[in-house]
Design an enzyme around this catalytic site. Structure first.
Site, PDB file in Angstrom:
ATOM      1  CG  ASP A  43      -2.122   0.962   1.006  1.00 48.26           C
ATOM      2  OD1 ASP A  43      -1.896   2.137   0.658  1.00 48.26           O
ATOM      3  OD2 ASP A  43      -3.267   0.525   1.183  1.00 48.26           O
ATOM      4  CB  SER A  83      -6.330   2.493  -0.027  1.00 47.95           C
ATOM      5  OG  SER A  83      -4.986   2.882   0.095  1.00 47.95           O
TER       6      SER A  83
HETATM    7 ZN   LIG Z   1      -2.824   6.387   2.198  1.00 50.88          ZN
END
Ligand SMILES: [Zn+2]
Length: 498
Positions: A43, A83
């Site tokens: 991420d 995200s």
């Molecule tokens: Zn972030």
């Protein structure tokens, strides 16, 4: 002449043989699809994050992939995704707006998008989600829940359980109230909360919640905290028992958080932990030959630039000396410890008077991140790295692939292309099914016009989802669920009919 051609023929044969023997042989499940799919998501992990980690550790396992490409990350909200929208694109092959979890908005109507994990379940595969963030955070959530707002984490918790994902491992205990935990047990889950319990647990359904919120940063962990690698290993050991294969997503979820905080030592530590999982998974896939591994990031965070001023060397030794996250250093300063003591203990250097003053000034700010940002600033200037943002950026991110069908994942792809290709490989493998569209039939789901609903119709629909051009009349017929778009749900509806 004859002899010569015989010799060259033999040589050619040998050459072909040796080429073949260098190609790993990949296996497929009976219906032709790839058996196991493992998607590893770093991420917020841009190329800068990878490079700075490589500078500290010398070589990364991410460098060992035979096929590489770039992921474009834009969402319907614009160039810079979050995200939720990025994860939705990765898990469903469809774009959505920032904040949305595997739903999208089609002319004012919110519609659910079928995910790769749901496709895997339809194929009888076991499924798993593993992360260092809360398990209800955006990236794991997009694979097995559908909500219009990523902050609906209590609802996401419930949906993850109701989806019967076999393995759910991460943080986020605070999002599972008594009702949700009760529900999990009723659904057949073994629920575990500690490292010891994780090691021992067996069974087909495991819910592991190892922190109230996110699992602590690698640099701040205590010996009884759970790490990403041990969660990933456990997940695979549970999932691989299914003869129909499995679908697993593992997220290095806190690379993003470290980058939001411009905390370079944590970026490196989190990325290294992610890379350790990459090594394990790659070795696993190499041993088996039936497992497709995709490594990617959902977006870049922080605009990490290596080299603050032209000609300055990066001090990677200084990164190695840092023993805590900037968040933890800031916490100790806020609690009353002196800036000098804290930096000496955790950052490996004694700050100048000027640096101390700069950090102390931030103590009075109303911004709750001002103090940790100031600590990060001082450290980054000494190391020679720069962040251009505390937020996400729109630059393309790395894409790596190994295993059956890996050759598809090269060049510039958008998240949605990658997801559609994974769906194609999971359903049909590397087969190219020759299809002719003969006429317009009135049978719902009969796209090819042979008055039968079969695998070919699903294949044509998926190829259209993959971007193959067809005329409008056919496109209308392909939208089986009438939600205004061609998506995985249409493919699955046809397959269920077939
Ligand atoms: Zn972030």
């Amino acid at each position: 002449m004859k002899g010569k051609s015989l010799v060259s023929g033999l040589l050619l044969g040998l050459l072909i043989l040796s080429l073949i023997s260098f190609q790993p042989s990949f296996a497929y499940s009976p219906h032709g699809g790839v058996k196991n799919i493992i998607i590893l998501v770093g991420d917020g992990m841009g190329l800068g994050h990878v490079e700075i980690t490589k500078l500290v550790y010398g070589h990364l396992n991410m460098e060992n992939f035979p096929v590489t490409g770039f992921e474009l990350t834009d969402s319907l909200s614009g160039e810079v995704t979050d995200s939720a929208a990025a994860g939705t694109a990765i898990s469903t092959g469809a774009k959505t707006y920032n904040g949305m979890i595997s739903v999208t908005n089609i002319t004012g109507k919110i519609v659910n998008l079928t995910t790769l994990l749901e496709v895997a379940q339809e194929l009888g595969k076991s499924t798993g989600l593993v992360t260092t963030t809360r398990i209800t955070h955006a990236t794991p959530a997009v694979f097995a829940s559908h909500v219009p707002d990523r902050d609906m984490e209590g609802e996401i918790a419930k949906q993850l359980i109701m989806h019967k994902v076999n393995v759910l491992l991460g943080g986020g205990r605070e999002k599972f109230d008594e009702k949700n935990l009760e529900l999990a047990k009723k659904q057949g889950y073994k629920v575990v909360f500690t490292k010891e319990e994780l090691e021992k647990v067996e069974g087909d359904y495991v819910l592991g919640l190892f922190a109230e919120s996110h699992i602590p940063y690698v640099l701040d962990r205590k010996p009884d905290d759970v790490g990403l690698l041990e969660m990933a290993k456990k997940a695979i050991s549970i999932l691989e028992k299914n003869p129909s294969g499995f679908f697993l997503m593992v997220e290095g979820g806190r690379i993003d958080h470290a980058a939001h905080g411009n905390d370079v030592a944590s970026v490196v530590a989190e990325t290294k932990e992610f890379d350790d999982v990459v090594r394990y998974v790659l070795e696993y896939a190499k041993k088996r030959g039936d497992t497709l591994v995709i490594v990617l990031a959902d977006h870049e965070t922080g605009g990490l630039a290596i080299g603050l001023t032209y000609g300055n060397a990066i001090d990677e030794d200084a990164i190695r000396k840092i023993k805590a996250s900037t968040l933890r250093m800031a916490k100790e300063v806020k609690a009353g410890s002196s800036v000098k003591e804290v930096l000496k203990r955790y950052a490996g250097f004694v700050p100048t008077e000027e640096e101390v003053k700069y950090i102390e000034n931030a103590l009075h700010s109303t911004n709750k991140y001002a103090l940790s940002n100031a600590v990060a600033d001082v450290i980054n200037r000494r190391i020679g790295v720069g962040f251009t943002s505390y937020e996400h950026t729109g630059v393309p991110v790395p894409l790596l692939a190994y295993g059956p069908g890996a050759e598809n994942f090269r060049g510039f792809l958008h998240h949605v292309d990658t997801a559609r290709l994974v769906a194609k490989l999971m359903l049909f493998g590397r087969r190219n099914i020759p299809v002719t569209i003969s006429s317009v039939s009135s049978v719902k789901g009969d796209i090819t016009g042979d008055y039968r609903v079969d695998e070919k119709d699903a294949y044509v629909t998926l190829m259209m989802f993959l971007g193959e051009k067809v005329d409008n009349e056919i496109e209308k017929r392909v939208d089986i669920d009438n939600n205004g778009m061609v998506d995985l749900n249409d493919v699955m509806l046809i397959l269920q009919e077939a």
